[in-house]
Design an enzyme around this catalytic site. Structure first.
Site, mmCIF file in Angstrom:
data_model
loop_
_atom_site.group_PDB
_atom_site.id
_atom_site.type_symbol
_atom_site.label_atom_id
_atom_site.label_comp_id
_atom_site.label_asym_id
_atom_site.label_seq_id
_atom_site.Cartn_x
_atom_site.Cartn_y
_atom_site.Cartn_z
ATOM 1 N N ASP A 276 42.552 50.873 35.656
ATOM 2 C CA ASP A 276 43.650 50.610 34.857
ATOM 3 C C ASP A 276 44.066 51.825 34.235
ATOM 4 O O ASP A 276 45.213 52.074 34.044
ATOM 5 C CB ASP A 276 43.441 49.462 33.782
ATOM 6 C CG ASP A 276 43.044 48.124 34.414
ATOM 7 O OD1 ASP A 276 43.490 48.154 35.422
ATOM 8 O OD2 ASP A 276 42.779 47.400 33.568
ATOM 9 N N THR B 62 36.615 46.333 41.698
ATOM 10 C CA THR B 62 35.608 47.583 42.725
ATOM 11 C C THR B 62 35.444 48.813 41.699
ATOM 12 O O THR B 62 34.462 49.467 42.093
ATOM 13 C CB THR B 62 36.421 47.980 44.087
ATOM 14 O OG1 THR B 62 37.634 48.493 43.776
ATOM 15 C CG2 THR B 62 36.179 46.909 44.945
ATOM 16 N N ASP B 63 36.315 48.918 40.936
ATOM 17 C CA ASP B 63 36.145 50.247 40.020
ATOM 18 C C ASP B 63 34.999 50.605 39.268
ATOM 19 O O ASP B 63 34.421 51.425 39.307
ATOM 20 C CB ASP B 63 37.481 50.249 39.321
ATOM 21 C CG ASP B 63 37.645 49.182 38.028
ATOM 22 O OD1 ASP B 63 37.108 48.290 38.039
ATOM 23 O OD2 ASP B 63 38.535 49.401 37.114
ATOM 24 N N GLY C 49 48.868 39.536 28.701
ATOM 25 C CA GLY C 49 47.865 38.544 29.327
ATOM 26 C C GLY C 49 48.089 38.072 30.478
ATOM 27 O O GLY C 49 47.803 37.183 30.996
ATOM 28 N N SER D 267 48.194 45.850 30.020
ATOM 29 C CA SER D 267 49.085 46.463 28.672
ATOM 30 C C SER D 267 47.977 47.223 27.912
ATOM 31 O O SER D 267 48.405 48.000 27.099
ATOM 32 C CB SER D 267 49.592 45.067 28.144
ATOM 33 O OG SER D 267 48.504 44.395 27.725
ATOM 34 N N SER D 268 46.859 46.778 27.981
ATOM 35 C CA SER D 268 45.815 47.588 26.951
ATOM 36 C C SER D 268 45.593 49.174 27.529
ATOM 37 O O SER D 268 45.880 49.954 26.708
ATOM 38 C CB SER D 268 44.418 46.947 27.086
ATOM 39 O OG SER D 268 43.752 46.850 28.414
ATOM 40 N N GLY E 225 47.694 40.077 33.488
ATOM 41 C CA GLY E 225 46.832 41.058 34.204
ATOM 42 C C GLY E 225 47.390 42.209 34.661
ATOM 43 O O GLY E 225 47.267 42.974 35.461
ATOM 44 N N LEU E 226 48.597 42.595 34.050
ATOM 45 C CA LEU E 226 49.263 44.176 34.173
ATOM 46 C C LEU E 226 48.932 45.193 33.110
ATOM 47 O O LEU E 226 49.071 46.353 33.254
ATOM 48 C CB LEU E 226 50.748 43.918 34.425
ATOM 49 C CG LEU E 226 51.523 42.832 34.992
ATOM 50 C CD1 LEU E 226 53.051 42.733 34.533
ATOM 51 C CD2 LEU E 226 51.105 42.977 36.195
#
Length: 362
Positions: A162, A29-30, A112, A117-118, A114-115
């Site tokens: 994120d 949604t973002d 990898g 990390s980037s 989905g938390l």
């Protein structure tokens, strides 16, 4: 793996960190100017900075045991260095002089999964540069720069969630975020609950996934509906005239925004869990970003009596699932789900028992 003491000729002159994030509701949604409810992870990424003695940037990831080097006016090679380079270049575009540096990265965020990390890497880098260069950047400014670093230098046309979560969230509250206005507020978790995160064991690479395709589909749907973004669609029946698959993509975004707004009200923990289950079904059927491993894992989580709701978290196509659990029982539920999935040939593992787990250190 080299330690900071081995990497720096002296001591680091700046050190900062940022957490990963788990999204409880409001997936995809973002970038549609919508609403979301992330929470920060206890795991984090640390970035240390020190002077370079040869006029070049030297980057080292202790997590990957990889290094990259580049001259001040050259591109960083592909990999983790592109995210850091993006932060440097965007500051330079603002008129900031960033001297050649040695940069040390350490993270206990599972890659990898989905938390995000980037985003943690970008925000931690910008926080460290903010400290070193005394830039007085606020949290929203750091998030905005971090987002552009990922879009322009890593090639991922991401939304702002994120980076906002890495910059502003904590691991004890949900962060309500309006992606259009960037208004935020911290909200308590539903009473007597805690968060569980389980890795499906299937890694995903966001830039290589269909993430950019989904974003383009949403933009096309909004154009056909005559609105700036799908956030502006308030009647579900309006999307039913769209051709498939735009109809399904828009339906997910509209209903997901509705779920977030309901979750911000005074609802029971049980109802919050139901909204999470509905979100997963929508991501699976309408947005088509789930995979069999994520569906199997959410089913295993829901089979435990302490789990109120479970859904994939992150962009999908692999990664982790998040569950809302009765307080004190998240670890039991996680072990139950992992055993059930792995007995059938899976490779799941618990990432976060509850968010209050002690943070890692270098």
């Amino acid at each position: 793996m080299r330690s900071p003491a081995e990497y720096f000729t002296g001591t680091a002159t700046a050190h900062s960190w940022a957490p990963g994030r788990v999204n409880l509701l409001g997936e995809h949604t973002d970038y549609n100017d919508g609403f979301m409810l992330p929470i920060a992870t206890p795991q984090r990424t640390d970035v240390m900075l020190g002077p370079s003695d040869d006029g070049r940037f030297h980057l080292y990831s202790a997590t990957l045991d990889e290094r990259c080097d580049f001259a001040p006016h050259d591109r960083a090679p592909p990999g983790f260095g592109r995210y850091i380079e993006g932060c440097i270049r965007l500051l330079e575009q603002r008129g900031v002089t960033v001297p050649p540096l040695r940069i040390y990265v350490h993270s206990n965020l599972a890659l990898g999964t989905g938390l995000s990390s980037s985003a943690a890497l970008e925000v931690a880098t910008l926080r460290a540069l903010n400290e070193l260069l005394k830039l007085n950047l606020d949290g929203v400014s750091i998030a905005r720069i971090a987002q552009q670093a990922e879009i322009q230098y890593a090639g991922v046309n991401c939304g702002i969630m994120d980076q906002m979560a890495a910059s502003l969230a904590d691991s004890e509250h949900m962060l309500f975020l309006d992606a259009r206005s960037l208004d935020t507020r911290l909200l308590p978790l539903p009473a007597n609950t805690e968060v569980l995160v389980v890795d499906s064991g299937v890694a995903r690479t966001l830039a290589a996934s269909k993430y950019n395709e989904r974003r383009a589909e949403c933009e096309q749907a909004a154009h056909m509906l005559g609105v700036p973004s799908l956030r502006d669609v308030t009647r579900l029946e309006d999307v039913e005239a769209l051709p498939s698959p735009l109809r399904e993509r828009a339906r997910h975004v509209v209903t997901e925004n509705m779920r977030v707004m309901e979750a911000c009200g005074e609802i029971s923990a049980g109802r919050f869990g139901q909204l999470m289950n509905e979100s997963h079904a929508s991501l699976r059927d309408d947005y088509e970003v789930s995979i069999a491993a994520l569906d199997t894992l959410t089913e295993a989580l829901r089979a435990h009596p302490a789990v109120l709701g479970a859904r994939l978290t992150g962009a999908g196509f692999g990664g982790a699932c998040v569950a809302l659990c009765r307080h004190g029982l998240a670890d039991d539920a996680g072990q139950f789900a992992v055993q059930r999935v792995n007995a059938a040939g899976g490779s799941a593992s618990v990432l976060i028992p509850p968010p209050r787990t002690k943070r890692g250190t270098i």
